[in-house]
Design an enzyme around this catalytic site. Structure first.
Site, short mmCIF file in Angstrom:
data_model
loop_
_atom_site.label_atom_id
_atom_site.label_comp_id
_atom_site.label_asym_id
_atom_site.label_seq_id
_atom_site.Cartn_x
_atom_site.Cartn_y
_atom_site.Cartn_z
N SER A 53 8.33 13.98 8.59
CA SER A 53 7.64 13.31 9.41
C SER A 53 6.31 13.32 9.09
CB SER A 53 8.06 13.39 10.78
OG SER A 53 7.50 14.62 10.97
N LYS A 117 2.87 17.56 14.76
CA LYS A 117 2.20 16.21 14.51
C LYS A 117 0.87 16.29 14.42
CE LYS A 117 6.21 14.27 15.20
NZ LYS A 117 6.97 13.57 14.31
#
Length: 278
Positions: A53, A117
């Site tokens: 990701s 993230k």
């Protein structure tokens, strides 16, 4: 002087108290364990990348060092899930746009998960995706099209882009946030995450995204789809990613003798802090 009569006197040597020895050793082990837990929770901890990701910045198989102190401490700082989800942070500070952070999803059912993230929006910011491009506070973020770029050997997963002559290439974009933080993202083509409604980040929250913009369960994705369902509270932040220690591609096995062939030498020591452009 009369001689001293030593008849009947004996020197007694006491046997070691094994219980005291075991207590001392147990105390030493306990202190060592507490020191390790304290270091992991307050100073720094290792982190393993298990998904794509955050490509191209982070690849599956990367090992990182995450510092715990840059934003203060919260329940998410503790290396083990032992504290309730308490509000606030001790000596709390907001992250900087562009920082890569690890965080615990606020959903109680997902307390055992740790995600990684990039911070995009801070409290009061308005974040939106428009045709695959990031908008912040009503303006498009400065973006440079880098075209097809080579991805280093990633035996952990199939090539997400085009393979030519055995080399994986993916369409890359370079984003520069208003504070000058600059980093590379992946554009895999049109996806449902390319267009989102304008979202205003609440007070005490941050908005995060993965650099693999078309394949990241982040603030843009609903919780029932595995995402974060919007911005996350600042107390969910567990630390800031600092640098890569080493990386193994998917060709490495459990046998350490085979690690040399799977070692990504060019990723050792890479800084994970965004480049700041003036």
């Amino acid at each position: 002087m009369m001689p001293v009569d030593r008849i009947g006197m004996t020197d007694t040597i006491s046997a070691p108290d094994t219980r005291s020895t075991w207590r001392a050793e147990l105390r030493g082990i306990l202190m060592l364990a507490l020191a390790v837990i304290g270091f992991h929770s307050l100073i720094a901890r290792p982190f393993y990348i298990a998904s794509g990701s955050m490509m191209p910045e982070l690849l599956t198989g990367d090992r990182l060092v995450v510092s715990k102190y840059p934003y203060g401490w919260s329940y998410a700082s503790v290396s083990f899930d032992v504290l309730p989800a308490l509000r606030g942070r001790l000596f709390g500070r907001l992250p900087t746009r562009g920082d890569i952070v690890i965080l615990t999803p606020p959903d109680p059912a997902r307390r055992s998960e740790t995600l990684i993230k990039r911070v995009i929006g801070l409290p009061g910011d308005t974040v939106q995706m428009v045709r695959g491009r990031l908008w912040l506070n009503g303006r498009p973020v400065a973006t440079e099209d880098r075209g097809l770029q080579r991805i280093v050997d990633n035996g952990n997963a199939p090539c997400p882009g085009e393979v030519t002559d055995g080399i994986c290439r993916v369409h890359m974009m370079r984003e520069t946030l208003p504070n000058g933080a600059s980093y590379t993202t992946m554009d895999l083509g049109q996806s449902r995450l390319d267009d989102t409604v304008a979202y205003r980040v609440p007070a005490g929250h941050i908005y995060v995204m993965g650099d693999n913009r078309d394949n990241s369960a982040d603030s843009r994705v609903a919780t029932d789809e595995g995402g974060l369902g919007g911005a996350v509270p600042v107390e969910s932040i567990g630390g800031r990613a600092e640098f890569a220690t080493f990386s193994l591609n998917g060709n490495a096995t459990w046998n350490p003798l085979g690690w040399l062939a799977g070692f990504r030498w060019d990723r050792t020591g890479d800084s994970l802090r965004p480049v700041i452009r003036s």
